[in-house]
Design a protein around this motif. Structure first.
Motif: not given
Length: 144
Positions: A97, A37, A69, A6, A42, A72
């Motif tokens: 997030w 990610e 997400k 990430v 994004a 994932d």
């Protein structure tokens, strides 16, 4: 091993992005599967939606907007976070997030008696944070 990287930095040619590329290349060279990610690329919306917040303490968190997400996160054994340290913490987009993806029923369960939460990410074998810090010397010496 399947790994989720990430990235939380808005500038593509930043030190964080270069560190992420190095980490990704190393993981792949060592035979690992990598899911990337990049939160800024994004256009990840960090704020909880109205529906998400209403369901935070309900029977099931509304994961509609962040389903992929969550899939994932739940499918990997290693999590690598790459971010700058800004004002002694990580960027707001990464905090968002965590708020939206590490939600109740996914990353943890609330206790029925409002006690300690019960962790659920037991499949994660490894976590790693790769970060940078660019404060002037006086911030590190006088404040930190």
């Amino acid at each position: 091993m399947k790994c989720l990287v990430v990235i939380a930095h808005p500038i593509n040619d930043s030190l964080c992005h270069r560190m992420a590329k190095t980490a990704i290349a190393s993981l792949i060279a060592n035979g690992h599967e990598v899911v990337v990610e990049d939160l800024y690329a994004a256009d990840f919306a960090p704020a909880l939606t109205y529906e998400e917040r209403l369901t935070y303490y309900g029977p099931a968190f509304d994961q509609t907007a962040v389903k992929q997400k969550i899939v994932d996160l739940l499918s990997v054994e290693a999590l690598i976070l790459v971010f700058p340290t800004w004002w002694f913490g990580f960027p707001a987009i990464l905090k968002g997030w965590f708020d939206r993806v590490w939600a109740p029923g996914i990353a943890y369960n609330h206790s029925s008696d409002l006690g300690a939460i019960q962790p659920k990410l037991n499949h994660l074998r490894y976590t790693l944070a790769i970060t940078s810090l660019g404060s002037p010397w006086w911030v590190d010496r006088l404040i930190m």
